[in-house]
Design a protein around this motif. Sequence first.
Motif, PDB file in Angstrom:
ATOM      1  N   GLU A  44      -4.575   2.789   6.657  1.00 46.66           N
ATOM      2  CA  GLU A  44      -3.500   2.073   7.288  1.00 46.66           C
ATOM      3  C   GLU A  44      -2.733   1.448   6.092  1.00 46.66           C
ATOM      4  O   GLU A  44      -1.561   1.482   5.998  1.00 46.66           O
ATOM      5  N   ARG A  45      -3.380   0.625   5.226  1.00 45.11           N
ATOM      6  CA  ARG A  45      -2.753  -0.053   4.115  1.00 45.11           C
ATOM      7  C   ARG A  45      -2.018   0.619   3.340  1.00 45.11           C
ATOM      8  O   ARG A  45      -0.835   0.470   2.923  1.00 45.11           O
ATOM      9  N   THR A  46      -2.747   1.964   2.858  1.00 43.94           N
ATOM     10  CA  THR A  46      -1.895   2.745   1.906  1.00 43.94           C
ATOM     11  C   THR A  46      -0.747   3.297   2.664  1.00 43.94           C
ATOM     12  O   THR A  46       0.458   3.472   2.088  1.00 43.94           O
ATOM     13  N   PHE A  47      -0.796   3.886   3.897  1.00 41.17           N
ATOM     14  CA  PHE A  47       0.208   4.366   4.680  1.00 41.17           C
ATOM     15  C   PHE A  47       1.424   3.359   4.760  1.00 41.17           C
ATOM     16  O   PHE A  47       2.575   3.776   4.411  1.00 41.17           O
ATOM     17  N   GLN A  48       1.075   2.127   5.303  1.00 40.96           N
ATOM     18  CA  GLN A  48       2.085   1.347   4.851  1.00 40.96           C
ATOM     19  C   GLN A  48       2.869   0.808   3.672  1.00 40.96           C
ATOM     20  O   GLN A  48       4.009   0.754   3.450  1.00 40.96           O
ATOM     21  N   ASP A  49       2.017   0.968   2.706  1.00 35.00           N
ATOM     22  CA  ASP A  49       2.504   0.727   1.182  1.00 35.00           C
ATOM     23  C   ASP A  49       3.470   1.933   0.761  1.00 35.00           C
ATOM     24  O   ASP A  49       4.649   1.986   0.234  1.00 35.00           O
ATOM     25  N   THR A  50       3.133   3.229   1.242  1.00 33.57           N
ATOM     26  CA  THR A  50       3.598   4.388   0.869  1.00 33.57           C
ATOM     27  C   THR A  50       5.064   4.526   1.513  1.00 33.57           C
ATOM     28  O   THR A  50       5.997   4.912   1.008  1.00 33.57           O
TER      29      THR A  50
END
Length: 163
Positions: A24-30
């Motif tokens: 979820e964090r990676t998706f938001q950052d991307t």
Amino acid sequence: MASTPHTPEPSDRDELIARVMAFERTFQDTRLPETVDALLAVPLTIRQLKVLGVIMAGGGTVTSQHIATAFHISLATVSGLVERLVESGMVVRVANPADQRSHTLSPTDAGTAMMRNLMASTRRMRRDALSALEIDDLAALAQGLDALGRALSSAGQDPQNSQ
């Protein structure tokens, strides 16, 4: 001998939850640059956008006093914010028939459309990413999300509100 699917051990649960949260964090950052672009296209200040969001969530029952209380700001500040939203065509004031001094605030079609477009940009980002998945991975993800939706529903939370 036929193999059986691996059933995760209880100790695996924390690791699996951590993996989902990390995704979820990676998706938001991307997706952050696209999210920022969508926000920059909004013709309102952040404060006006927040007020419009409260008005939309209130379903036509929001007053200036409600906004002042929600944001811990003065009625004079709310008055200025609401006036700019009215002038920009995002909000309309509706007189209270029982008390002409009191008004409720409602989003206009333009205000509703602008908020929907902002939310749709996030959905488009998710759809693009989901479209890139192999069908088996997509089916497994859908199964997991269905289970998550059931867990949220049984906990008294509406999963539709988080979309």
